[in-house]
Scaffold this motif. Structure first.
Motif, mmCIF file in Angstrom:
data_model
loop_
_atom_site.group_PDB
_atom_site.id
_atom_site.type_symbol
_atom_site.label_atom_id
_atom_site.label_comp_id
_atom_site.label_asym_id
_atom_site.label_seq_id
_atom_site.Cartn_x
_atom_site.Cartn_y
_atom_site.Cartn_z
ATOM 1 N N ALA A 1 9.265 1.795 -12.484
ATOM 2 C CA ALA A 1 9.643 1.803 -13.900
ATOM 3 C C ALA A 1 11.051 2.383 -14.080
ATOM 4 N N GLU A 2 11.374 3.451 -13.352
ATOM 5 C CA GLU A 2 12.716 4.048 -13.427
ATOM 6 C C GLU A 2 13.788 3.047 -13.011
ATOM 7 N N ARG A 3 13.456 2.152 -12.093
ATOM 8 C CA ARG A 3 14.430 1.171 -11.588
ATOM 9 C C ARG A 3 14.446 -0.106 -12.419
ATOM 10 N N GLY A 4 13.674 -0.134 -13.496
ATOM 11 C CA GLY A 4 13.711 -1.274 -14.407
ATOM 12 C C GLY A 4 12.731 -2.389 -14.125
ATOM 13 N N VAL A 5 11.747 -2.142 -13.259
ATOM 14 C CA VAL A 5 10.726 -3.154 -12.988
ATOM 15 C C VAL A 5 9.658 -3.068 -14.073
ATOM 16 N N GLU A 6 9.286 -4.222 -14.624
ATOM 17 C CA GLU A 6 8.161 -4.255 -15.553
ATOM 18 C C GLU A 6 6.897 -4.149 -14.721
ATOM 19 N N VAL A 7 6.202 -3.030 -14.853
ATOM 20 C CA VAL A 7 5.048 -2.736 -14.009
ATOM 21 C C VAL A 7 3.872 -2.334 -14.891
ATOM 22 N N SER A 8 2.687 -2.726 -14.477
ATOM 23 C CA SER A 8 1.487 -2.406 -15.253
ATOM 24 C C SER A 8 1.215 -0.910 -15.226
ATOM 25 N N GLU A 9 0.343 -0.497 -16.101
ATOM 26 C CA GLU A 9 -0.182 0.868 -16.032
ATOM 27 C C GLU A 9 -1.099 0.948 -14.810
ATOM 28 N N VAL A 10 -1.394 2.152 -14.369
ATOM 29 C CA VAL A 10 -2.305 2.341 -13.240
ATOM 30 C C VAL A 10 -3.713 1.955 -13.681
ATOM 31 N N GLN A 11 -4.371 1.193 -12.833
ATOM 32 C CA GLN A 11 -5.735 0.753 -13.099
ATOM 33 C C GLN A 11 -6.653 1.196 -11.972
ATOM 34 N N VAL A 12 -7.910 1.391 -12.322
ATOM 35 C CA VAL A 12 -8.961 1.624 -11.341
ATOM 36 C C VAL A 12 -9.741 0.320 -11.236
ATOM 37 N N VAL A 13 -9.825 -0.218 -10.020
ATOM 38 C CA VAL A 13 -10.510 -1.485 -9.794
ATOM 39 C C VAL A 13 -11.805 -1.219 -9.041
ATOM 40 N N SER A 14 -12.896 -1.788 -9.551
ATOM 41 C CA SER A 14 -14.206 -1.609 -8.932
ATOM 42 C C SER A 14 -14.950 -2.939 -8.982
ATOM 43 N N PRO A 15 -16.111 -3.015 -8.363
ATOM 44 C CA PRO A 15 -16.879 -4.265 -8.408
ATOM 45 C C PRO A 15 -17.225 -4.721 -9.825
ATOM 46 N N THR A 16 -17.199 -3.804 -10.771
ATOM 47 C CA THR A 16 -17.523 -4.176 -12.154
ATOM 48 C C THR A 16 -16.288 -4.534 -12.970
ATOM 49 N N VAL B 1 0.858 -1.184 0.000
ATOM 50 C CA VAL B 1 0.000 0.000 0.000
ATOM 51 C C VAL B 1 0.893 1.232 0.000
ATOM 52 N N VAL B 2 0.555 2.190 -0.856
ATOM 53 C CA VAL B 2 1.276 3.462 -0.960
ATOM 54 C C VAL B 2 0.259 4.599 -0.938
ATOM 55 N N ASN B 3 0.745 5.814 -0.729
ATOM 56 C CA ASN B 3 -0.191 6.944 -0.761
ATOM 57 C C ASN B 3 -0.260 7.615 -2.127
ATOM 58 N N ASP B 4 0.585 7.195 -3.073
ATOM 59 C CA ASP B 4 0.555 7.755 -4.430
ATOM 60 C C ASP B 4 0.972 6.660 -5.407
ATOM 61 N N VAL B 5 0.008 5.995 -6.007
ATOM 62 C CA VAL B 5 0.298 4.857 -6.871
ATOM 63 C C VAL B 5 0.975 5.305 -8.168
ATOM 64 N N ARG B 6 0.683 6.498 -8.638
ATOM 65 C CA ARG B 6 1.358 6.991 -9.846
ATOM 66 C C ARG B 6 2.849 7.200 -9.583
ATOM 67 N N ALA B 7 3.183 7.774 -8.438
ATOM 68 C CA ALA B 7 4.595 7.973 -8.083
ATOM 69 C C ALA B 7 5.281 6.631 -7.869
ATOM 70 N N PHE C 1 3.073 -5.992 -10.507
ATOM 71 C CA PHE C 1 4.361 -6.430 -11.030
ATOM 72 C C PHE C 1 4.648 -7.830 -10.514
ATOM 73 N N THR C 2 5.614 -8.493 -11.130
ATOM 74 C CA THR C 2 6.056 -9.803 -10.673
ATOM 75 C C THR C 2 7.568 -9.779 -10.465
ATOM 76 N N ASP C 3 8.028 -10.649 -9.582
ATOM 77 C CA ASP C 3 9.472 -10.779 -9.384
ATOM 78 C C ASP C 3 10.029 -11.699 -10.476
ATOM 79 N N PRO C 4 11.341 -11.916 -10.512
ATOM 80 C CA PRO C 4 11.916 -12.739 -11.582
ATOM 81 C C PRO C 4 11.370 -14.167 -11.660
ATOM 82 N N ASP C 5 10.828 -14.688 -10.567
ATOM 83 C CA ASP C 5 10.253 -16.030 -10.589
ATOM 84 C C ASP C 5 8.769 -16.048 -10.931
ATOM 85 N N GLY C 6 8.112 -14.888 -10.914
ATOM 86 C CA GLY C 6 6.684 -14.833 -11.194
ATOM 87 C C GLY C 6 5.808 -14.669 -9.976
ATOM 88 N N ASN C 7 6.383 -14.496 -8.782
ATOM 89 C CA ASN C 7 5.562 -14.154 -7.609
ATOM 90 C C ASN C 7 4.902 -12.807 -7.896
#
Length: 137
Positions: free
Chosen positions: A86-101, A74-80, A120-126
């Motif tokens: 991403a700057e550190r080289g992690v393959e990370v998804s775009e920001v998503q809004v998740v709702s019941p739908t 949990v973070v207070n700014d998901v965009r940051a 994101f996933t670690d090198p093993d896929g966790n």
């Protein structure tokens, strides 16, 4: 009585590669790296500001590397957080809004409190999710 979650074991195939990923790319603090007792290696890492650590190592679990899904930070700014990963080289998804739908791509004007996520996933896929929470009810 308080019941606190303090450690989560994360199954990995290559401890050094996983340690580098979590410390150098994701930014977790390395609390300790212990070798040599009963042929085990234990590396404990803690996300900044967290009361819960992860442990990776050799000879610690029967879980298959990459089999842990649903870990959540949990973070207070998901965009940051996304930008930092991403700057550190992690393959990370775009920001998503998740709702019941379901989930949808976040728009610039979305209020992401409690509903903004990246993944994101670690090198093993966790698999990890990162949620924005800036206030709690």
């Amino acid at each position: 009585m308080n019941w606190t979650l303090e450690v989560v074991l994360v199954p990995v195939s290559d401890v050094d590669k996983a340690k580098d990923f979590y410390a150098d790319k994701v930014g977790f603090n390395v609390d300790h790296d212990i070798n040599g007792f009963d042929g085990k290696r234990i590396v404990q890492l803690t996300p900044p500001g967290s009361g819960c650590s992860i442990v990776i190592g050799e000879g610690l679990t029967e879980m298959a590397p990459g089999s842990l899904k649903g870990l959540q930070l949990v973070v207070n700014d998901v965009r940051a957080a996304r930008a930092r990963l991403a700057e550190r080289g992690v393959e990370v998804s775009e920001v998503q809004v998740v709702s019941p739908t379901g989930a949808r791509p976040a728009r610039e004007d979305d209020d992401l409190d409690n509903v903004g996520f990246i993944h994101f996933t670690d090198p093993d896929g966790n698999a990890w999710a990162v949620q924005q929470i800036t206030s709690r009810p």
